[in-house]
Motif scaffolding. Sequence first.
Motif, mmCIF file in Angstrom:
data_model
loop_
_atom_site.group_PDB
_atom_site.id
_atom_site.type_symbol
_atom_site.label_atom_id
_atom_site.label_comp_id
_atom_site.label_asym_id
_atom_site.label_seq_id
_atom_site.Cartn_x
_atom_site.Cartn_y
_atom_site.Cartn_z
ATOM 1 N N PHE A 20 0.836 -1.203 0.000
ATOM 2 C CA PHE A 20 0.000 0.000 0.000
ATOM 3 C C PHE A 20 0.868 1.249 0.000
ATOM 4 O O PHE A 20 2.021 1.245 0.446
ATOM 5 N N TYR A 21 0.305 2.322 -0.511
ATOM 6 C CA TYR A 21 0.956 3.621 -0.524
ATOM 7 C C TYR A 21 0.693 4.346 0.795
ATOM 8 O O TYR A 21 -0.355 4.178 1.419
ATOM 9 N N LEU A 35 -6.170 2.425 4.306
ATOM 10 C CA LEU A 35 -5.066 1.835 3.555
ATOM 11 C C LEU A 35 -5.623 1.273 2.248
ATOM 12 O O LEU A 35 -6.523 0.431 2.264
ATOM 13 N N GLY A 36 -5.086 1.747 1.145
ATOM 14 C CA GLY A 36 -5.468 1.211 -0.150
ATOM 15 C C GLY A 36 -4.497 0.117 -0.543
ATOM 16 O O GLY A 36 -3.421 0.378 -1.079
ATOM 17 N N VAL A 77 -13.784 -1.987 2.655
ATOM 18 C CA VAL A 77 -14.853 -0.983 2.610
ATOM 19 C C VAL A 77 -15.209 -0.584 1.180
ATOM 20 O O VAL A 77 -16.335 -0.147 0.914
ATOM 21 N N SER A 78 -14.272 -0.708 0.263
ATOM 22 C CA SER A 78 -14.526 -0.375 -1.144
ATOM 23 C C SER A 78 -13.329 -0.872 -1.954
ATOM 24 O O SER A 78 -12.377 -1.431 -1.402
ATOM 25 N N GLY A 79 -13.366 -0.631 -3.259
ATOM 26 C CA GLY A 79 -12.235 -1.067 -4.065
ATOM 27 C C GLY A 79 -12.467 -0.881 -5.552
ATOM 28 O O GLY A 79 -13.479 -0.312 -5.990
ATOM 29 N N VAL A 94 -9.098 -0.560 3.422
ATOM 30 C CA VAL A 94 -9.453 -0.963 4.777
ATOM 31 C C VAL A 94 -9.236 0.233 5.702
ATOM 32 O O VAL A 94 -8.373 1.081 5.446
ATOM 33 N N PRO A 95 -9.993 0.339 6.793
ATOM 34 C CA PRO A 95 -9.835 1.468 7.711
ATOM 35 C C PRO A 95 -8.441 1.499 8.330
ATOM 36 O O PRO A 95 -7.815 0.457 8.554
ATOM 37 N N TYR A 96 -7.952 2.716 8.629
ATOM 38 C CA TYR A 96 -6.602 2.879 9.171
ATOM 39 C C TYR A 96 -6.600 4.025 10.186
ATOM 40 O O TYR A 96 -7.113 5.116 9.921
ATOM 41 N N THR A 97 -6.017 3.753 11.359
ATOM 42 C CA THR A 97 -5.911 4.779 12.399
ATOM 43 C C THR A 97 -4.473 5.051 12.817
ATOM 44 O O THR A 97 -4.177 6.076 13.406
ATOM 45 N N GLY A 98 -3.559 4.120 12.530
ATOM 46 C CA GLY A 98 -2.172 4.238 12.967
ATOM 47 C C GLY A 98 -1.833 3.252 14.063
ATOM 48 O O GLY A 98 -0.663 2.958 14.315
#
Length: 614
Positions: free
Chosen positions: A142-143, A212-213, A283-285, A309-313
């Motif tokens: 992922f970037y 995160l993509g 969640v999407s794509g 996907v969700p990302y918080t750190g």
Amino acid sequence: MDRNSITGIILITIILGFFWWINKPSEEQLAQQQRRRDSIAMVEQLRSEAEAQTAAVKAQQTQEAEAQKDSSIIAQEKSDRFGLFASAAEGEQSFVTLENNLVKMKISTKGARIYSVELKDYKTHDGQPLVLMNGDQNKFGFYFTHSNRNFHTNDLFFDVASTSGNKADFVINAAEGKLVFSYALPDDSYMADFNITTNNMGSIMSTNTGSLGIEWNMRMDAQEKAPDFERQRAGVYFKFAQEDVDHIVATSSKSEKLSTKVQWVAFKDQFFSSVFIAKDDFVSGEVATEAPEDKNERLIMNASALVNVPYTGNDNLDFHFYFGPNDFKALKPYDEAYDLRELVYLGWGFLRYINLGVIEVFHFFEGFISNYGIIILLLTILIKLILFPLTYKSYVSTAKMKVLKPQIEEINNKIPKEKAMERQQATMALYRKAGVNPMGGCLPMLLQMPILFAMFQFFPASIELRGEAFLWAQDLSSYDSIFELPFTIPFYGDHVSLFCLLMAITNIVYTKINQEMTQSSQQMPGMKGMMYMMPVMFLFFFNNYASGLSYYYFISTLITIGQTLLIRRFVDEEALLAKLNANKKKPVKKSKFQQRLEDMQRQQAQAGKKGKKK
């Protein structure tokens, strides 16, 4: 020159020679002089070597000083450029292998990504190891943004934090933060566990969307003998959360946005799949396929997926990878949770349910028969026995039409050809009085068509047939070439498949039998030739298909011919005609359908008469 001059020169020469001889040094004096010269030369050599060594030391000291200066500059430049990921920006690629009895999975430290996957129980059509992912031709990661610079985990070098049994952890440390990719491959399983952990990475590793993509690109090469046929059954599949499985095909370049939650994305070829599964859904794509321009190329497609996907750190994201066959048995443990059996395409709607029953029968025969050619034969016999009542009903209905043919011709002789509607009404009246349903011969055949269509989907998807030989066919899942042509025939190919040829021949024979049963003076011009065109079309259509399918159609048609000839021996056409003539004397009650049909014909006739008056 005179004599006195010559005499003087000679005397001088003699005198000089005498003095040289008197003053010549002794051997001891010569040796002493040589030792002096050697000592002087040695001193000069030692002095030169000392000077050279001193210069070399000075040069090395200067070079080391410059190197230290350059190293600090480079380190500073790397730090300025890559920030806390400077140590991961460069490195040397190494591999960690996770292995069980079914799968051998190699993971690269560059990107901490799966580098290759080998399925141990399978080989390619030419006997090579079957590898689903092929090294650097794949991309996964992922970037993210750090220090105003874009990074991709696929390009970073991870450290191997730990390896234990069939588990491995890969880590990048960044100040107080940590990024960890973890893999585990359980025993006796095609499913690998994958986990992404981000500890205190929120301020270090940022994304524009707050998610995160995860990007996954994969080159899929052909595993089977016929790439174009394999490509027709390949594609990118995806399962929407709480919904059905959908896909885009590999035969053309396409893309599709996934705007709702997705449970998994799969890169599928004819018999094997690589599936990326999210425990808590993506969640999407977006997914895409890129087809090769040359259909004969060994490349099936370039597949790609970008899922979010969700990302918080501070996350602990759980995923799974399925690397394995599109096999109902192998997929059964994962079907309840993920519906992975949908990867085995068995047709749409009720065709799939027919094939589900066929699979159960197929697996039943597998329990005590190892030859799949015999299994297909038994399966065909069983299906034809089940359908025999329909075959019998179809034949009897056709026989009724045949014995009424003289009466139909009599009607045609009485009513001129110009009065086609009256002809049709008189014919329908004869059928109604005799108790003959003109569709009686077609409906039983139509009811058998779903079985034929279901088999069309079943055989190319049956991994059980892959690599299984029968008679001259080396692989029942591919074409059975008995002769390679020195040229390519459009829509046919460059080889001759014998089962396909036998199937076409039996269909021609069966068509001839049907023509003898159903021919009449009302037959449309050219219809007889059209009926023979279908077997010829089969010859072109099935030449590159699975030989197991052609074998099934061949045996099925052969059995149908046998059933037809057998039924003919037991159907007395004279008795049948007598029964129909007796039916004509009985009162006939019109069905609602017949009444509506006659009303329509009457209205059409009246409309035709009005048109002529005008």
